[in-house]
Write an enzyme that holds these catalytic residues in place. Structure first.
Site, PDB file in Angstrom:
ATOM      1  N   GLY A  21       5.713   5.835   8.248  1.00 29.74           N
ATOM      2  CA  GLY A  21       4.579   6.161   7.369  1.00 29.74           C
ATOM      3  C   GLY A  21       4.363   7.667   7.360  1.00 29.74           C
ATOM      4  O   GLY A  21       3.229   8.147   7.335  1.00 29.74           O
ATOM      5  N   GLY A  22       5.463   8.394   7.351  1.00 30.90           N
ATOM      6  CA  GLY A  22       5.398   9.863   7.497  1.00 30.90           C
ATOM      7  C   GLY A  22       5.167  10.606   6.197  1.00 30.90           C
ATOM      8  O   GLY A  22       5.314  11.828   6.149  1.00 30.90           O
ATOM      9  N   ASP A  30       8.792   5.841   4.740  1.00 29.64           N
ATOM     10  CA  ASP A  30       7.541   5.555   4.008  1.00 29.64           C
ATOM     11  C   ASP A  30       7.912   4.654   2.841  1.00 29.64           C
ATOM     12  O   ASP A  30       9.094   4.354   2.623  1.00 29.64           O
ATOM     13  CB  ASP A  30       6.855   6.855   3.533  1.00 29.64           C
ATOM     14  CG  ASP A  30       5.332   6.692   3.421  1.00 29.64           C
ATOM     15  OD1 ASP A  30       4.887   5.871   2.599  1.00 29.64           O
ATOM     16  OD2 ASP A  30       4.593   7.361   4.165  1.00 29.64           O
ATOM     17  N   HIS A  75      -4.839   4.033  11.260  1.00 35.26           N
ATOM     18  CA  HIS A  75      -6.280   4.113  10.951  1.00 35.26           C
ATOM     19  C   HIS A  75      -6.581   3.599   9.534  1.00 35.26           C
ATOM     20  O   HIS A  75      -7.715   3.314   9.212  1.00 35.26           O
ATOM     21  CB  HIS A  75      -6.847   5.527  11.188  1.00 35.26           C
ATOM     22  CG  HIS A  75      -6.624   6.501  10.076  1.00 35.26           C
ATOM     23  ND1 HIS A  75      -7.513   7.516   9.780  1.00 35.26           N
ATOM     24  CD2 HIS A  75      -5.609   6.635   9.193  1.00 35.26           C
ATOM     25  CE1 HIS A  75      -7.055   8.222   8.763  1.00 35.26           C
ATOM     26  NE2 HIS A  75      -5.903   7.709   8.383  1.00 35.26           N
TER      27      HIS A  75
HETATM   28  C1  LIG Z   1      -2.846   8.385   5.920  1.00 35.66           C
HETATM   29  S1  LIG Z   1      -1.200   8.527   5.390  1.00 35.66           S
HETATM   30  C2  LIG Z   1      -0.463   9.407   6.739  1.00 35.66           C
HETATM   31  C3  LIG Z   1       0.803  10.085   6.333  1.00 35.66           C
HETATM   32  C4  LIG Z   1       1.452  10.907   7.459  1.00 35.66           C
HETATM   33  N1  LIG Z   1       1.813  10.138   8.601  1.00 35.66           N
HETATM   34  C5  LIG Z   1       0.528  12.023   7.848  1.00 35.66           C
HETATM   35  O1  LIG Z   1      -0.013  12.045   8.954  1.00 35.66           O
HETATM   36  O2  LIG Z   1       0.318  12.897   6.996  1.00 35.66           O
HETATM   37  C6  LIG Z   1      -0.571   6.894   5.585  1.00 35.66           C
HETATM   38  C7  LIG Z   1       0.857   6.729   5.136  1.00 35.66           C
HETATM   39  O3  LIG Z   1       1.237   5.365   5.329  1.00 35.66           O
HETATM   40  C8  LIG Z   1       2.088   5.027   4.259  1.00 35.66           C
HETATM   41  N2  LIG Z   1       2.161   3.580   4.094  1.00 35.66           N
HETATM   42  C9  LIG Z   1       1.205   2.739   3.657  1.00 35.66           C
HETATM   43  N3  LIG Z   1       1.654   1.479   3.632  1.00 35.66           N
HETATM   44  C10 LIG Z   1       2.929   1.521   4.068  1.00 35.66           C
HETATM   45  C11 LIG Z   1       3.923   0.525   4.272  1.00 35.66           C
HETATM   46  N4  LIG Z   1       3.676  -0.757   3.997  1.00 35.66           N
HETATM   47  N5  LIG Z   1       5.120   0.925   4.742  1.00 35.66           N
HETATM   48  C12 LIG Z   1       5.376   2.225   5.005  1.00 35.66           C
HETATM   49  N6  LIG Z   1       4.474   3.221   4.849  1.00 35.66           N
HETATM   50  C13 LIG Z   1       3.262   2.861   4.384  1.00 35.66           C
HETATM   51  C14 LIG Z   1       1.434   5.705   3.082  1.00 35.66           C
HETATM   52  O4  LIG Z   1       2.293   5.821   1.968  1.00 35.66           O
HETATM   53  C15 LIG Z   1       1.052   7.054   3.678  1.00 35.66           C
HETATM   54  O5  LIG Z   1       2.081   7.997   3.533  1.00 35.66           O
END
Ligand SMILES: C[S@@+](CC[C@H](N)C(=O)[O-])C[C@H]1O[C@@H](n2cnc3c(N)ncnc32)[C@H](O)[C@@H]1O
Length: 396
Positions: A235-236, A260, A302
């Site tokens: 989820g980066g 992601d 979160h």
């Molecule tokens: C709050 S953001 C945090 C992004 C990054 N880790 C950062 O700290 O900037 C949450 C991330 O989770 C990803 N995400 C949400 N659902 C997901 C899924 N089912 N599989 C993979 N990534 C996911 C979103 O696209 C987003 O980039």
């Protein structure tokens, strides 16, 4: 006891002696602002406090409209010099009477001033809202979230004021009249998706120390071979974290991977660095990369209530090798006296995702429920306002 006029004179004299803001360390600046805020709270008559509550949103509203009318682009096209109303009107959308009123609102929010001959002089910050900069994306993102905020009370009325814990029944779905989770909805709203991704990168600029500044990466995440994955950032987002890690340790052996959702990975436009890969992947499904030295998640869990957060952790646990480490880099609410920003984020998580900002105890409980043991909670000495604890855990 000092009289009010003595205090005004003393504060005015002290402020006149201050060095330029940019030369004062950030921590000191925050302290100074905190002290001034205490004065404001002590002195403000209740009627003014209430007025401020009621009118606080017009700053973001004005900037949002100005972005769409092209006002900041028009100001930037003038290179920062003053421009007349008709010069601005030629370059912006909408009618001139509206333009005057929005310009006035921007002036009231310290983004421009009117010169003696009635031209509009942008302040440096106004130039930051021109297209291509991350700031307009932040405004678009938080303005879109406000629709959930303004519907929050009606949403609670419909649920009988139940604390939200369902990712698919939140003020977001209520306000946007959708059944989709925000992350699913973003797929069919590319402008919002782009704004969201940019904002995630922007947070880093106000966070102080990064996790790898206080966590011994080389020692703890040691890999023998360059072929082994040293770290997967699950989820980066656009890879801003992993790119910084690579930048900080350019010769660190081992592969680095950012994962992601496929639509997010498609939005990665800048190279992430040597031996860094990006994989489109849904973290609720089987983890394709087994046995990495570490699985790292920053402000990902979160976004999710416990039910889904536990599923994500289970998918990671299944893929781990005996020596793999889980690293959770997360906002952590103090048990008391939480900063206003963290409290606001908690409400944002609630209204958009049915989720929450967790305390250290809640994080440890969650990890234990997911069958992990927390080895250590790492913190930076200079706590930033955002992500502020790194939970190092191993499967039990
Ligand atoms: C709050 S953001 C945090 C992004 C990054 N880790 C950062 O700290 O900037 C949450 C991330 O989770 C990803 N995400 C949400 N659902 C997901 C899924 N089912 N599989 C993979 N990534 C996911 C979103 O696209 C987003 O980039």
């Amino acid at each position: 006891m000092t009289s009010a006029s003595d205090a005004i004179a003393a504060v005015t004299a002290a402020l006149a002696q201050l060095p330029p803001a940019e030369s004062i360390p950030e921590e000191e600046r925050f302290k100074l602002l905190g002290a001034m805020d205490k004065v404001r709270v002590a002195m403000e008559p209740p009627v003014l406090t209430v007025r401020n509550f009621c009118f606080a949103h017009y700053g973001i509203v004005g900037i949002r409209v100005a972005i769409s009318m092209g006002i900041f682009d028009a100001l930037a096209a003038g290179g920062g010099s003053p421009q007349t109303l008709s010069q601005l009107s030629e370059k912006t959308k909408g009618d001139e009477k509206l333009l005057v009123r929005i310009l006035r609102l921007l002036g009231a929010n310290n983004l421009l001033t009117e010169t003696a001959d009635g031209a509009y002089q942008p302040m440096p910050l106004a130039m930051g809202f021109a297209s291509g900069s991350p700031l307009p994306e932040a405004i678009k993102h938080f303005y879109a979230n406000m629709k959930a905020s303004v519907n929050l009370n009606e949403f609670f009325e419909s649920t009988g004021y139940k604390n939200p814990d369902d990712a698919y029944n939140t003020a977001f779905q209520f306000a946007y009249k959708t059944k989709e989770h925000h992350f699913e909805w973003l797929k069919s709203h590319p402008e919002d998706l782009h704004a969201f991704n940019v904002v995630m990168g922007l947070n880093r600029q106000i966070e102080g120390a990064q996790w790898f500044d206080f966590y011994p990466v080389e020692e703890k995440l040691h890999v023998e071979s360059n072929d082994r994955v040293r770290l997967i950032d699950v989820g980066g987002g656009l890879g801003h974290d992993i790119a910084r890690l690579r930048e900080r340790f350019p010769t660190l052996p081992g592969r680095l991977i950012v994962e992601d959702l496929p639509d997010v990975v498609k939005d990665i436009k800048t190279p992430l660095g040597e031996n860094v890969e990006a994989i489109g992947y849904d973290m609720f499904t089987e983890q394709p990369v087994k046995g990495a030295k570490s699985y790292y998640l920053r402000t990902v869990l979160h976004d999710w209530p416990d039910k889904q957060a536990l599923k994500v952790l289970e998918r990671i646990r299944e893929a781990m090798a005996d020596d793999s480490i889980l690293l959770i880099n997360e906002n952590t609410l103090p048990e008391k006296d939480a900063p206003e920003f963290s409290i606001a984020l908690d409400i944002l998580m609630m209204e958009m995702y049915g989720s929450l900002e967790r305390t250290e105890k809640e994080w440890i409980d969650l990890l234990e429920q997911a069958k992990f043991k927390v080895v250590k909670v790492w913190r930076s000495e200079s706590q930033g306002v955002g992500s502020n604890a790194l939970y190092e855990a191993v499967p039990v």
